[in-house]
Design a protein around this motif. Sequence first.
Motif, PDB file in Angstrom:
ATOM      1  N   SER A  82      39.030  50.002  37.559  1.00 16.44           N
ATOM      2  CA  SER A  82      38.264  49.338  36.775  1.00 16.44           C
ATOM      3  C   SER A  82      38.390  48.116  34.978  1.00 16.44           C
ATOM      4  CB  SER A  82      37.550  49.679  35.989  1.00 16.44           C
ATOM      5  OG  SER A  82      36.830  51.513  36.710  1.00 16.44           O
ATOM      6  N   GLN A  83      39.371  48.573  34.660  1.00 13.89           N
ATOM      7  CA  GLN A  83      40.209  47.833  33.508  1.00 13.89           C
ATOM      8  C   GLN A  83      40.809  46.104  34.133  1.00 13.89           C
ATOM      9  OE1 GLN A  83      40.402  48.279  30.783  1.00 13.89           O
ATOM     10  NE2 GLN A  83      39.078  50.572  30.879  1.00 13.89           N
ATOM     11  N   SER A  84      40.680  46.355  35.008  1.00 18.24           N
ATOM     12  CA  SER A  84      41.747  45.133  36.111  1.00 18.24           C
ATOM     13  C   SER A  84      40.597  44.577  35.790  1.00 18.24           C
ATOM     14  CB  SER A  84      42.498  45.443  37.335  1.00 18.24           C
ATOM     15  OG  SER A  84      41.828  45.882  38.208  1.00 18.24           O
ATOM     16  N   LEU A 101      38.246  44.236  34.761  1.00 16.22           N
ATOM     17  CA  LEU A 101      37.362  43.890  33.050  1.00 16.22           C
ATOM     18  C   LEU A 101      38.096  42.482  32.804  1.00 16.22           C
ATOM     19  CD1 LEU A 101      34.999  45.246  31.503  1.00 16.22           C
ATOM     20  CD2 LEU A 101      36.423  46.072  30.283  1.00 16.22           C
ATOM     21  N   ILE A 102      38.978  43.070  33.226  1.00 16.69           N
ATOM     22  CA  ILE A 102      39.696  42.045  32.824  1.00 16.69           C
ATOM     23  C   ILE A 102      39.739  40.924  33.714  1.00 16.69           C
ATOM     24  CG2 ILE A 102      41.830  41.465  32.735  1.00 16.69           C
ATOM     25  CD1 ILE A 102      43.183  43.555  31.718  1.00 16.69           C
ATOM     26  N   ALA A 103      39.775  40.797  34.986  1.00 18.81           N
ATOM     27  CA  ALA A 103      38.639  39.666  35.494  1.00 18.81           C
ATOM     28  C   ALA A 103      38.162  39.027  34.966  1.00 18.81           C
ATOM     29  CB  ALA A 103      38.846  39.709  37.127  1.00 18.81           C
ATOM     30  N   GLN A 104      36.672  39.797  35.239  1.00 19.12           N
ATOM     31  CA  GLN A 104      35.477  39.436  34.453  1.00 19.12           C
ATOM     32  C   GLN A 104      35.610  38.655  33.343  1.00 19.12           C
ATOM     33  OE1 GLN A 104      32.972  42.944  34.835  1.00 19.12           O
ATOM     34  NE2 GLN A 104      33.319  43.249  36.925  1.00 19.12           N
ATOM     35  N   LEU A 105      36.442  39.030  32.260  1.00 18.69           N
ATOM     36  CA  LEU A 105      36.493  38.798  31.357  1.00 18.69           C
ATOM     37  C   LEU A 105      37.376  36.865  31.213  1.00 18.69           C
ATOM     38  CD1 LEU A 105      37.975  41.383  28.728  1.00 18.69           C
ATOM     39  CD2 LEU A 105      35.381  40.709  28.672  1.00 18.69           C
ATOM     40  N   LEU A 106      37.825  37.129  32.025  1.00 16.35           N
ATOM     41  CA  LEU A 106      38.216  35.920  32.284  1.00 16.35           C
ATOM     42  C   LEU A 106      37.947  34.373  32.852  1.00 16.35           C
ATOM     43  CD1 LEU A 106      42.153  36.387  34.116  1.00 16.35           C
ATOM     44  CD2 LEU A 106      41.355  35.730  31.628  1.00 16.35           C
ATOM     45  N   LEU A 107      36.733  35.596  33.159  1.00 13.64           N
ATOM     46  CA  LEU A 107      35.669  34.042  34.232  1.00 13.64           C
ATOM     47  C   LEU A 107      35.025  33.745  33.262  1.00 13.64           C
ATOM     48  CD1 LEU A 107      35.355  36.348  37.139  1.00 13.64           C
ATOM     49  CD2 LEU A 107      36.404  34.117  37.272  1.00 13.64           C
ATOM     50  N   CYS A 108      34.373  34.694  32.275  1.00 10.12           N
ATOM     51  CA  CYS A 108      33.343  34.345  31.378  1.00 10.12           C
ATOM     52  C   CYS A 108      34.370  33.331  30.403  1.00 10.12           C
ATOM     53  CB  CYS A 108      32.978  35.667  30.255  1.00 10.12           C
ATOM     54  SG  CYS A 108      32.478  36.765  31.307  1.00 10.12           S
ATOM     55  N   VAL A 109      35.288  33.559  30.528  1.00 11.24           N
ATOM     56  CA  VAL A 109      35.921  32.574  29.389  1.00 11.24           C
ATOM     57  C   VAL A 109      35.974  30.914  30.081  1.00 11.24           C
ATOM     58  CG1 VAL A 109      38.239  32.073  27.824  1.00 11.24           C
ATOM     59  CG2 VAL A 109      37.738  34.079  28.083  1.00 11.24           C
ATOM     60  N   ASP A 143      45.013  62.412  39.705  1.00 13.55           N
ATOM     61  CA  ASP A 143      45.423  61.066  40.276  1.00 13.55           C
ATOM     62  C   ASP A 143      44.893  60.026  40.782  1.00 13.55           C
ATOM     63  OD1 ASP A 143      48.083  58.927  40.538  1.00 13.55           O
ATOM     64  OD2 ASP A 143      47.881  59.966  42.504  1.00 13.55           O
ATOM     65  N   ALA A 144      43.557  60.251  41.798  1.00 12.71           N
ATOM     66  CA  ALA A 144      42.855  59.497  41.915  1.00 12.71           C
ATOM     67  C   ALA A 144      41.640  58.867  40.832  1.00 12.71           C
ATOM     68  CB  ALA A 144      41.840  59.599  43.274  1.00 12.71           C
ATOM     69  N   GLU A 145      41.405  59.580  40.089  1.00  9.44           N
ATOM     70  CA  GLU A 145      40.456  59.192  38.687  1.00  9.44           C
ATOM     71  C   GLU A 145      41.497  58.505  37.699  1.00  9.44           C
ATOM     72  OE1 GLU A 145      39.085  62.739  36.451  1.00  9.44           O
ATOM     73  OE2 GLU A 145      37.622  63.466  38.815  1.00  9.44           O
ATOM     74  N   SER A 146      42.197  58.593  38.217  1.00 12.08           N
ATOM     75  CA  SER A 146      43.592  57.778  37.021  1.00 12.08           C
ATOM     76  C   SER A 146      43.304  55.978  37.544  1.00 12.08           C
ATOM     77  CB  SER A 146      44.949  58.192  37.040  1.00 12.08           C
ATOM     78  OG  SER A 146      45.629  57.346  36.373  1.00 12.08           O
ATOM     79  N   ARG A 147      43.723  56.315  38.629  1.00 12.01           N
ATOM     80  CA  ARG A 147      43.775  55.363  40.174  1.00 12.01           C
ATOM     81  C   ARG A 147      42.799  53.906  39.493  1.00 12.01           C
ATOM     82  NH1 ARG A 147      46.406  58.274  43.790  1.00 12.01           N
ATOM     83  NH2 ARG A 147      44.219  57.569  44.965  1.00 12.01           N
ATOM     84  N   ALA A 148      41.326  54.677  39.989  1.00 11.08           N
ATOM     85  CA  ALA A 148      40.446  54.107  39.354  1.00 11.08           C
ATOM     86  C   ALA A 148      40.312  54.022  38.082  1.00 11.08           C
ATOM     87  CB  ALA A 148      39.021  55.303  39.599  1.00 11.08           C
TER      88      ALA A 148
END
Length: 304
Positions: free
Chosen positions: A275-277, A279-287, A266-271
């Motif tokens: 991580s995906q969230s 990554l999405i934030a970084q992609l939005l910053l790049c855009v 469960d901890a690995e799944s939450r991590a």
Amino acid sequence: MTLVLLAGALAGVGVYVVVLMFDHGTGTPAAELARLDSARMRNQRTATLTADRRHQTESMRVRKVGATLATFLEARGLPVPAGIRSDLAVMGRSVETHLGMSVLASLAGLVAPFVMLAPVVAFWGTSFVVPLWLAVVGALGGGALATLQLASEAKDRRRDFRHVVSAFLDLVSMNLAGGRGVPEALASASELSDGWAMVRIRDTMESARLQGVTPWAALGDLGREMAVDELRDMAAALALVAEDGAKVRASLSARAASMRQRELADAESRAGQRSQSMLIAQLLLCVGFLLFLIYPAISEIAGF
């Protein structure tokens, strides 16, 4: 027209309040059985000691409002759902307090649109229809928000409780391996921590001792009350040890190991989700950065 609608709404609310003052419920057998069952649930034997600690910080006025609403619902055969009750048990709150907080949240959502839009209506003469609809939506959203927040907090707290139960299983197994009996093993294992979860387990067993109930039965009731299946399974295994002399020390250790594996997954799944969230934030910053770079060229070509 708006004033007529508001006057009609106020008159309807007044009539409804008058009806509630003189309506004491349907009095049907189903409603009375629901009321008695709810009263029995509030006075469970495992909650004798923990109720004092659980409710000592709750506002009496909020509980009074919630108690009135709870009595009104129970008299009509509409008890609080079991899922909400288990979440409240995990959070250490009473049903009355939750209902009172839900009423306050609904009132806040009802009043907030009028407060925020009052200057607009006063200076520009805007219709009251929009604030009225926003008030209805705000009242419904405020009541739902209290329940959603409770479910979110209870989910995290229940995860912590399961972690403590896995450690408790290991401690009980080690005490049983040392030759202690089941009651002595449970009491010794519960005294090794002062965290809220272990204190809850310790208070439950102390309440069971005062009431003349076996500690594993009390722990099973606590597991059902909090919707923690691991604690209920542990209580069933300990009942086999005490009643039939079954050797379940290895089973308790295996249960604890299984719970730790599940918590790790469960901890690995939450991590991974976080991580995906990120990554999405970084992609939005790049855009956004790319738009900032190409905007001068696009504005020069387009001529604006």
